[in-house]
Design a protein around this motif. Structure first.
Motif, short mmCIF file in Angstrom:
data_model
loop_
_atom_site.label_atom_id
_atom_site.label_comp_id
_atom_site.label_asym_id
_atom_site.label_seq_id
_atom_site.Cartn_x
_atom_site.Cartn_y
_atom_site.Cartn_z
N GLY A 127 -18.89 -6.52 -24.53
CA GLY A 127 -17.65 -5.81 -23.89
C GLY A 127 -17.06 -4.50 -24.65
N LYS A 128 -17.62 -4.83 -25.98
CA LYS A 128 -17.36 -3.60 -26.49
C LYS A 128 -18.17 -2.18 -26.78
CE LYS A 128 -14.30 -5.93 -29.96
NZ LYS A 128 -14.73 -6.48 -32.12
N THR A 129 -17.62 -1.18 -26.94
CA THR A 129 -18.61 -0.12 -27.03
C THR A 129 -18.93 0.47 -27.72
OG1 THR A 129 -18.36 0.14 -24.87
CG2 THR A 129 -19.12 2.14 -25.34
N TYR A 130 -19.61 0.83 -28.55
CA TYR A 130 -19.87 1.28 -30.25
C TYR A 130 -20.87 2.60 -29.75
CZ TYR A 130 -19.27 -3.38 -31.10
OH TYR A 130 -17.97 -4.88 -31.62
N TYR A 131 -20.98 3.70 -30.91
CA TYR A 131 -21.62 5.30 -30.09
C TYR A 131 -22.97 4.65 -32.03
CZ TYR A 131 -18.79 5.99 -26.98
OH TYR A 131 -17.87 5.74 -26.12
N GLY A 132 -23.94 5.10 -32.13
CA GLY A 132 -24.73 4.92 -32.62
C GLY A 132 -25.51 6.59 -32.86
N VAL A 133 -25.68 7.29 -34.35
CA VAL A 133 -25.72 7.97 -34.30
C VAL A 133 -27.53 8.02 -34.47
CG1 VAL A 133 -24.71 8.81 -36.57
CG2 VAL A 133 -25.23 10.74 -34.74
N ASN A 134 -27.34 7.11 -35.67
CA ASN A 134 -28.93 7.46 -35.98
C ASN A 134 -30.07 6.00 -36.16
OD1 ASN A 134 -30.95 8.08 -38.99
ND2 ASN A 134 -30.08 6.00 -39.61
#
Ligand SMILES: Nc1ncnc2c1ncn2[C@@H]1O[C@H](COP(=O)(O)OP(=O)(O)OP(=O)(O)O)[C@@H](O)[C@H]1O
Length: 305
Positions: A127-134
């Motif tokens: 239920g949580k959103t994260y943003y990955g860049v690598n």
């Protein structure tokens, strides 16, 4: 052009380099150095920069710091451009983009570099959103992440991952893994490790996705099958040499979206930060950010040097 440098004083090489950054920017009224005071502060500062109409936000730290800055930039409407000033231990995204770990050279990129599109990975778990860049990795990598301590990182530097891997090897787990690809196709694999990558390296230069392009709008999903210990030793050696995609135990698929569930639950990290062991889904956000990269960025060539 207004630029904020958001610097993490606890990143691996900040103690040695932060004063140099201050010196180099002392006569630049267009550049402000903001030093973080606690975990999470870089995210808040990135959001504040956007609200104040700052044009460029430079993440000064390691991949963890870039990750925090990106959590802030991803959720604002008018996103400032992203710059990178490597002050970490591994500095993996900077490696992929060809940004030098030398402060003067990295700062020169801000003046002479070119804006390039940079994809993000939208990641959902529990239920949580994260943003990955690598890079996000689960399974064996997550287990290694779990045993890595700050002490191990400062003692072993980029070799901490290898030290952690030695600790985890006796507990190798076969994860019964289900992957739902973007076209709805479904695959089940006994996996040791799953890597979902935007950049090419993690853990200080380990080439987990040697052909990833952070601007192609797609995620590189690399799955290492669970095999005999002998095979795995071969995969590990090839991994460090950057050619493990040639192994029969390793598959690469380039997709927009993937949902991963496994039994037992794989521990996943995103950009080196451990998040949990529940089902996880990834979706590419093509060109979500603009990064200032050296004119001849390594992403122009198909494989990392
Ligand atoms: N002022 C601060 N004091 C303590 N910790 C901080 C502070 N600001 C940020 N952090 C935490 O520091 C961690 C990030 O460190 P970072 O990844 O930048 O360095 P590193 O581990 O040396 O580099 P790399 O990930 O490239 O190996 C993050 O988890 C972040 O929450």
């Amino acid at each position: 052009m207004k630029t904020w440098i958001i610097a993490n004083p606890s990143s691996g090489t900040a103690a040695a380099k932060l004063d140099r950054v201050r010196e180099l920017t002392a006569n630049r009224p267009d550049i402000e150095v903001k030093v973080t005071t606690e975990p999470g502060h870089a995210r808040a500062l990135a959001m504040e920069a956007a609200a104040q109409g700052v044009d460029r936000v430079v993440a000064a730290g390691g991949d963890g710091t870039i990750h925090e800055v990106v959590q802030g930039l991803a959720v604002v409407q008018d996103r400032p451009m992203l710059g990178i000033l490597p002050l970490g231990t591994g500095n993996d995204l900077a490696r992929t983009l060809g940004i030098s770990a030398d402060p003067a050279e990295a700062l020169a990129v801000l003046d002479h570099g070119v804006p390039r599109p940079l994809d993000l990975m939208k990641v959902e778990m529990g239920g949580k959103t994260y943003y990955g860049v690598n890079v996000s990795a689960g399974g064996f990598s997550g287990q290694v992440n779990e045993v890595l301590t700050g002490d191990m990182k400062s003692t072993w530097g980029p070799l901490a991952y290898v030290r952690g891997a030695m600790t985890v090897l006796p507990d190798l787990t076969a994860y019964r893994t289900s992957l739902a690809w973007d076209d709805g196709e479904f695959e089940q694999i006994d996996a040791l490790n799953v890597v979902v990558a935007n950049g090419r390296t993690c853990a200080g230069g380990v080439r987990v996705a040697p052909e990833a392009d952070p601007a192609d709008g797609l995620l590189d999903v690399v799955v290492v099958r669970y095999g005999s210990l002998l095979d795995l030793a071969g995969v590990a050696t090839r991994l460090l040499a950057g050619d493990y995609l040639g192994s029969d135990d390793v598959s690469l698929r380039r997709v927009r979206k993937v949902r991963i569930t496994s039994e037992p639950g794989m521990w996943f990290n995103i950009d080196g930060e451990l998040i949990g062991n529940e089902p996880i889904s990834f979706e590419a956000m093509p060109g979500a950010l603009t990064v200032i990269a050296p004119p001849a960025s390594t992403t122009d060539v198909p494989a990392a040097a």
